[in-house]
Design a protein around this motif. Structure first.
Motif, PDB file in Angstrom:
ATOM      1  N   ALA A 146      11.303   5.832  -2.147  1.00  0.00           N
ATOM      2  CA  ALA A 146      10.936   5.127  -3.368  1.00  0.00           C
ATOM      3  C   ALA A 146      10.160   3.880  -2.974  1.00  0.00           C
ATOM      4  CB  ALA A 146      12.190   4.760  -4.159  1.00  0.00           C
ATOM      5  N   VAL A 147       8.913   3.812  -3.415  1.00  0.00           N
ATOM      6  CA  VAL A 147       8.064   2.672  -3.101  1.00  0.00           C
ATOM      7  C   VAL A 147       7.884   1.888  -4.394  1.00  0.00           C
ATOM      8  CG1 VAL A 147       5.741   1.978  -2.390  1.00  0.00           C
ATOM      9  CG2 VAL A 147       6.879   3.896  -1.261  1.00  0.00           C
ATOM     10  N   ASP A 148       8.156   0.603  -4.349  1.00  0.00           N
ATOM     11  CA  ASP A 148       8.121  -0.178  -5.578  1.00  0.00           C
ATOM     12  C   ASP A 148       7.341  -1.481  -5.393  1.00  0.00           C
ATOM     13  OD1 ASP A 148       8.613  -0.910  -8.176  1.00  0.00           O
ATOM     14  OD2 ASP A 148      10.518  -1.890  -7.693  1.00  0.00           O
ATOM     15  N   GLY A 149       6.210  -1.582  -6.085  1.00  0.00           N
ATOM     16  CA  GLY A 149       5.425  -2.820  -6.090  1.00  0.00           C
ATOM     17  C   GLY A 149       4.925  -3.243  -4.720  1.00  0.00           C
ATOM     18  N   LEU A 150       4.706  -2.275  -3.835  1.00  0.00           N
ATOM     19  CA  LEU A 150       4.318  -2.601  -2.461  1.00  0.00           C
ATOM     20  C   LEU A 150       2.913  -3.207  -2.420  1.00  0.00           C
ATOM     21  CD1 LEU A 150       5.855  -2.193   0.211  1.00  0.00           C
ATOM     22  CD2 LEU A 150       4.438  -0.187   0.615  1.00  0.00           C
ATOM     23  N   GLY A 151       2.760  -4.268  -1.644  1.00  0.00           N
ATOM     24  CA  GLY A 151       1.454  -4.907  -1.555  1.00  0.00           C
ATOM     25  C   GLY A 151       1.233  -5.524  -0.194  1.00  0.00           C
TER      26      GLY A 151
END
Lengths: 502, 314
Positions: free
Chosen positions: A266-271
């Motif tokens: 689960a990738v969330d808001g990666l920056g």
């Protein structure tokens, strides 16, 4: 009718059994900016190499200003005024602008001493003629990248270039600098220079070109005036009708969007500042998620962060519901993630080592007895992978460099399958791989998926995407703009989204 | 002359070093039969033991595309520290451990700076060469320190065991251990992998920086062992031992053994061939009374020639 500056007729180039270019016609008129587009392996670079004289075609002729020229001779092409500006700089960074522009041909006085006064005057005159302004005495290495490009252009013009080939000229430039470079191109165009502009960036093609040539599978498949084409039509030309057939065929394959329904990654808001931002998606066990987009949409960078090879500075990643922040690939591997990199020669294989050594490279602890390598286990592992993946030839002691591209790729995939990854990331898994090996690699991916692995594939090849994907994610300029079930998106929409025209 | 015949030359090139060695041995044996006496042959191995021990550690470093120029001063400082410890009444093993720790510390520092800060190995170890030499001179001063009343310590360099000098046993032990590491442990494979493609090794999950640091540490410890052998052999410790040229002999041995300075391919066993080759050259020319200046020129020429021959295979 005016004579074309350069004209190739029926150009072909065969390497062994591979036809890199077939029956290509290509011409550039004075004052024309011609875009040259096509996916990787479409034959653009072969065509350019023929025009610069770097390779001789196996068939066809080239004329410059109506005169047929000797082929395969770079100095002949330079003498005739055909120059190429490559993606990477060919300047001497520690020398001044004027020395670079007239490198090796500086005006000399008595005893061969360089006449610097005349050199500076010549450089200024040349710049005045073409509407450019750079300090001739500045050191090239200290100039911003866009000015360095201008110096390269000046260098070509100093050789009386009539035709400028520009290969991905904006690769390292910011948006403002791209505009500046385009202004320079328009000035050159006004003075009658013909320009070939090669780029994956469709925005730029539409901004600066007058006409374009589309290549696919080693052939010129279309020529258009820029005014009479649209972005979706262009992308469709680039990927081809075969796509339509293949996607119809692939539709018969059972798609498994969201696989077993269990979220693996689960990738969330990666920056990562200046690279990509706000990327969120879930990857499920038993599915293949393809991330597609144009080159430069930062997909590889995203994968490197997930794999721990680079660091993110925003957002979170969870594996099997547990938050993770990998500091190295080794940590990601311990969590069950494998990563097949895009450039197998640079990042994937140890070309000088044997196939066996390469196959066990990411699973060394498993072929050890206490602290020693167990040669029996090593040999058994290599043998099993070679037969599972049908690697040809099955000579495990042979150096990796001696295998064909397709088999090298199978070695690389095999190295990661041996880890038994829960999550397998593959970046452009079939670049430079022949059709047969491609199909085999797809079959391997499906088998892994069916065994419950979660698979993430980065691909620019739409044919590949519609063939293997259960779901398709689209990235544009560092953002993930959409995720679709593979069955639920039609091709035209997908092409529009990739082009950024959402 | 084989180089002049392309096909034959290409076939013989991989064996150029053993062949050249054989040719030189024959030449020396004909011009001076004493060369082949067992005592002389053992003497050669004894003479090369110090360079050899260092070359074994250096091989792994060079295989990763690195280099260690600091081995000479480490040799000196290790001997000086061992002498001071023993002189202060430390037991033999403590004295030896103190000497070896010099190599460990310098090697780890080299490795950390090279692997973490990613500075070029040639610059880092050149700077270290200067600093370690300075440290040795501060601690040891310009004097020769006589090692007296340390029978056991002196035995390392000058004693015999089973009819062979102990230093030769030590050289053989270090060599066999490292050949084993290269052939039979993951570290050996990892050294080759880093030399071939460091990016790919890291992306395969290996701790490449830690490994490189460990290799410089091994190289440093090798130099420290050499320092102890040297000081015990001549019964003195001095800050000026391991003078300029020591590191060049070590590197030349490794490169003669076929390890590329660009990294990748390499072998401890072949390094030993390189060490022996240089040793035989030195010994043979001494026996033939070749003046030292001519010896230096001949040695340089032969190194260049052998490398040219082995490059010819490409």
């Amino acid at each position: 009718m005016t004579t074309p500056l350069i004209e190739g007729r029926g150009l072909g180039r065969i390497y062994g059994t591979l036809t890199a270019l077939a029956d290509a016609d290509f011409r550039v008129m004075p004052g024309e900016v011609r875009g040259l587009v096509g996916s990787n392996g479409a034959g653009k670079s072969t065509l350019i190499k023929i025009l610069t004289g770097a390779v001789a075609p196996t068939s066809g002729t080239v004329s410059v200003m109506g005169e047929e020229v000797r082929l395969g001779d770079p100095s002949e092409m330079i003498r005739r005024g055909v120059a190429c500006i490559y993606q990477h700089s060919n300047l001497a960074p520690a020398m001044s602008v004027m020395d670079n522009v007239y490198l090796g041909r500086q005006p000399t006085g008595r005893f061969g001493r360089v006449n610097r006064t005349r050199l500076e005057a010549d450089t200024r005159a040349l710049m005045a003629r073409h509407g450019m302004e750079i300090d001739p005495l500045a050191t090239v290495g200290n100039l911003p990248t866009v000015k360095q490009k201008e110096v390269e252009i000046l260098k070509a013009l100093a050789l009386d270039a009539r035709v400028l080939l520009m290969d991905e000229p904006t690769g390292w430039l910011s948006a403002a600098d791209v505009t500046r470079l385009h202004r320079t191109i328009r000035t050159l165009k006004a003075s009658g220079v013909g320009i070939v502009y090669i780029s994956h960036m469709l925005d730029e093609i539409f901004a600066v070109c007058d006409t374009l040539t589309v290549m696919r599978d080693g052939r010129v498949i279309a020529e258009r005036d820029i005014a009479e084409t649209t972005r979706p039509k262009l992308v469709e030309l680039m990927v081809g009708e075969k796509l339509a057939r293949d996607s119809a065929a692939a539709a018969h394959e059972a798609r498994r969007p969201r696989g077993t329904g269990e979220v693996r990654l689960a990738v969330d808001g990666l920056g990562k500042t200046g690279v990509f931002r706000d990327v969120s998606f879930d990857l499920h066990a038993g599915e293949i998620l393809c991330v597609t987009g144009l080159i430069g949409s930062k997909r590889t960078e995203l994968m490197r962060v997930i794999f721990g090879a680079d660091r993110a500075d925003a957002g979170s990643v969870e594996v099997d519901g547990r938050a993770v922040a990998f500091r190295s690939p080794g940590e990601a591997m311990a969590a069950g993630i494998g990563f097949v990199p895009e450039d197998r020669h640079r990042d994937g294989l140890m070309l000088g080592l044997s196939m066996t050594d390469n196959l066990i490279m990411s699973t060394i602890p498993r072929v050890c007895r206490s602290v020693f390598l167990d040669r029996t286990k090593v040999a058994a592992t290599a043998k099993r992978l070679v037969s599972d993946l049908a690697i040809q030839p099955p000579d495990t002691d042979k150096a990796a460099r001696l295998f064909s591209g397709g088999n090298q790729q199978k070695i690389l995939v095999g190295k990661w399958l041996n880890l038994g990854p829960k999550i397998l990331i593959l970046d452009e898994p079939t670049v430079g791989v022949d059709v047969g090996a491609k199909a085999e690699i797809y079959a391997i991916l499906r088998a892994q998926r069916d065994a419950g692995a979660a698979i993430l594939v980065v691909s620019s090849d739409l044919e590949e995407v519609v063939t293997v994907a259960d779901r398709i994610a689209v990235m544009v300029s560092g953002r993930m703009v959409a995720i679709h079930d593979a069955d639920a998106i039609d091709r035209t929409r997908l092409i529009e989204e990739i082009g950024g025209a959402a | 002359m084989t180089a002049l015949v392309p096909t034959l030359g290409r076939r013989l090139a991989p064996h150029a070093l053993p062949l050249a060695m054989f040719a030189i041995v024959v030449a020396f044996a004909i011009s001076e039969p004493a060369f082949l006496k067992p005592d002389n042959l053992i003497g050669i191995v004894r003479q090369v033991a110090i360079t050899g021990i260092m070359a074994v550690g250096m091989t792994f470093v060079i295989m990763t595309g690195g280099i260690d120029l600091s081995v000479g001063p480490v040799l000196a400082l290790s001997g000086v520290i061992a002498w001071f410890s023993l002189d202060a009444g430390a037991p033999l093993l403590v004295g030896i451990a103190a000497g070896l720790s010099v190599g460990l510390v310098v090697g780890v520092l080299n490795g950390l700076i090279i692997a973490r800060i990613e500075l070029p190995p040639i610059i880092v170890t050149l700077a270290m060469l200067s600093m370690v030499r300075g440290a040795a001179l501060i601690i040891g001063g310009p004097d020769l320190h006589q090692i007296r009343g340390q029978e056991a310590y002196a035995a390392i360099g000058s004693g015999n065991f089973l009819g062979l000098p102990i230093s030769v046993h030590l050289f053989a032990l270090v060599t066999l251990l490292m050949i084993f590491v290269q052939k039979a442990t993951p570290l050996g494979l990892l050294v080759a992998a880093i030399g071939e493609n460091e990016r790919a090794a890291r992306l395969s999950g290996h701790r490449t920086r830690l490994t490189k640091t460990a290799l410089y540490a091994i190289c440093g410890v090798g130099a420290a062992i050499a320092g102890i052998v040297q000081s015990s052999q001549v019964h003195t410790a001095s800050a000026t031992y391991g003078e300029f040229g020591t590191e060049l002999d070590v590197i030349a041995s490794v490169v003669l053994g076929g390890t590329s300075l660009m990294g990748g391919n390499g072998s401890i066993a072949r390094t030993i061939l390189g060490v022996m080759f240089l040793g035989i050259m030195n010994n043979g020319m001494n026996i033939l009374n070749v003046p030292i200046d001519i010896q230096l020129i001949a040695k340089g020429a032969i190194i260049a020639l052998s490398l040219a021959l082995s490059e010819a295979k490409g």
